[in-house]
Scaffold this motif. Structure first.
Motif, PDB file in Angstrom:
ATOM      1  N   HIS A  55       0.921  -0.974  -0.091  1.00  0.00           N
ATOM      2  CA  HIS A  55       0.189   0.230  -0.009  1.00  0.00           C
ATOM      3  C   HIS A  55       0.691   0.862  -0.267  1.00  0.00           C
ATOM      4  CE1 HIS A  55      -2.982   2.967   0.560  1.00  0.00           C
ATOM      5  NE2 HIS A  55      -2.730   3.442   2.053  1.00  0.00           N
ATOM      6  N   SER A  56       2.230   0.850   0.671  1.00  0.00           N
ATOM      7  CA  SER A  56       2.951   2.499   1.194  1.00  0.00           C
ATOM      8  C   SER A  56       4.091   2.466  -0.013  1.00  0.00           C
ATOM      9  CB  SER A  56       3.426   2.595   2.548  1.00  0.00           C
ATOM     10  OG  SER A  56       1.956   2.740   3.294  1.00  0.00           O
ATOM     11  N   TYR A  57       4.691   1.443   0.030  1.00  0.00           N
ATOM     12  CA  TYR A  57       5.745   1.601  -1.089  1.00  0.00           C
ATOM     13  C   TYR A  57       5.892   0.622  -2.397  1.00  0.00           C
ATOM     14  CZ  TYR A  57       7.064   2.520   3.495  1.00  0.00           C
ATOM     15  OH  TYR A  57       6.786   3.043   5.159  1.00  0.00           O
ATOM     16  N   TYR A  85       7.885   5.781  -2.188  1.00  0.00           N
ATOM     17  CA  TYR A  85       7.263   5.994  -1.053  1.00  0.00           C
ATOM     18  C   TYR A  85       5.479   6.748  -1.349  1.00  0.00           C
ATOM     19  CZ  TYR A  85       5.970   7.007   3.821  1.00  0.00           C
ATOM     20  OH  TYR A  85       5.330   7.331   5.479  1.00  0.00           O
ATOM     21  N   LYS A  86       4.960   5.788  -1.936  1.00  0.00           N
ATOM     22  CA  LYS A  86       3.290   5.757  -1.834  1.00  0.00           C
ATOM     23  C   LYS A  86       1.894   6.663  -1.396  1.00  0.00           C
ATOM     24  CE  LYS A  86       3.072   1.420  -3.563  1.00  0.00           C
ATOM     25  NZ  LYS A  86       1.567   0.604  -4.547  1.00  0.00           N
ATOM     26  N   ALA A  87       2.544   5.867  -0.776  1.00  0.00           N
ATOM     27  CA  ALA A  87       1.450   6.796   0.659  1.00  0.00           C
ATOM     28  C   ALA A  87       1.824   6.540   2.260  1.00  0.00           C
ATOM     29  CB  ALA A  87      -0.334   5.276   0.303  1.00  0.00           C
ATOM     30  N   ASP A  88       1.356   7.383   3.057  1.00  0.00           N
ATOM     31  CA  ASP A  88       1.616   7.734   4.307  1.00  0.00           C
ATOM     32  C   ASP A  88       1.707   5.687   5.057  1.00  0.00           C
ATOM     33  OD1 ASP A  88       1.415   9.944   3.354  1.00  0.00           O
ATOM     34  OD2 ASP A  88       0.471  11.136   5.568  1.00  0.00           O
ATOM     35  N   ASP A  89       2.695   6.103   5.329  1.00  0.00           N
ATOM     36  CA  ASP A  89       2.518   4.914   6.537  1.00  0.00           C
ATOM     37  C   ASP A  89       2.416   5.236   8.146  1.00  0.00           C
ATOM     38  OD1 ASP A  89       3.530   2.328   7.991  1.00  0.00           O
ATOM     39  OD2 ASP A  89       5.318   2.202   6.821  1.00  0.00           O
ATOM     40  N   GLU A  90       2.077   4.618   9.143  1.00  0.00           N
ATOM     41  CA  GLU A  90       2.057   5.467  10.219  1.00  0.00           C
ATOM     42  C   GLU A  90       2.977   5.366  10.862  1.00  0.00           C
ATOM     43  OE1 GLU A  90       0.037   3.868  14.304  1.00  0.00           O
ATOM     44  OE2 GLU A  90      -0.662   3.193  12.137  1.00  0.00           O
ATOM     45  N   GLY A  91       3.300   6.783  12.352  1.00  0.00           N
ATOM     46  CA  GLY A  91       4.666   7.134  12.268  1.00  0.00           C
ATOM     47  C   GLY A  91       5.752   7.827  12.106  1.00  0.00           C
ATOM     48  N   LEU A  92       5.566   7.871   9.722  1.00  0.00           N
ATOM     49  CA  LEU A  92       7.002   8.173   9.061  1.00  0.00           C
ATOM     50  C   LEU A  92       5.866   9.876   8.798  1.00  0.00           C
ATOM     51  CD1 LEU A  92       8.065   4.709   8.214  1.00  0.00           C
ATOM     52  CD2 LEU A  92       9.195   5.908   9.347  1.00  0.00           C
TER      53      LEU A  92
END
Length: 135
Positions: A55-57, A85-92
């Protein structure tokens, strides 16, 4: 299949995006040590990890060098991650399609011809620096 070929197949399946083929190379109780994170256990936890990552990468591992112990029960791999890095990843940091190139590595334990442990390592501070610099 010898250990070198097993690890090579693991990365070939990973790079092709074939998550089911990747998961098939793992033991049911595989231990997955996340970089700077907790240990997750089991193939289903690994499947969940892949869903979050996909989802994110978008990543491709290149320049893979595989090293195997004499008894074939352990292996290590060094590689270079080329990613987006395609979509936000929690805490990043926030994602907006930033590209990154990052050296990384992994350690493996092998049992009964399958991967029983994967421990991944990379420099998180370097990754954060790259994605915030190109944000």
């Amino acid at each position: 299949m010898n250990t070198h070929d097993l690890i090579q197949a693991y990365y070939a399946a990973f790079n092709s995006g074939d998550r089911e083929a990747t998961l098939a190379l793992l033991t049911d109780d595989v231990a997955h040590d996340l970089n700077q994170g907790p240990r997750e256990s089991g193939r289903e936890a690994f499947r969940t990890f892949f869903k979050r990552m996909d989802h994110s990468y978008s990543e491709e591992l290149r320049d893979i060098a595989i090293m195997v112990s004499a008894d074939q029960t352990r292996a290590a791999a060094e590689y270079v991650v080329h990613g987006t890095y395609k979509a936000d990843d929690e805490g990043l940091p926030s994602a907006n399609g930033q590209r990154y190139v990052l050296p990384g590595g992994a350690f493996f334990s092998i049992r009964d011809g399958k991967i029983a442990r994967v421990s991944n390592y990379y420099n998180l501070a370097d990754w954060i620096s790259q994605v915030t610099r190109s944000a």
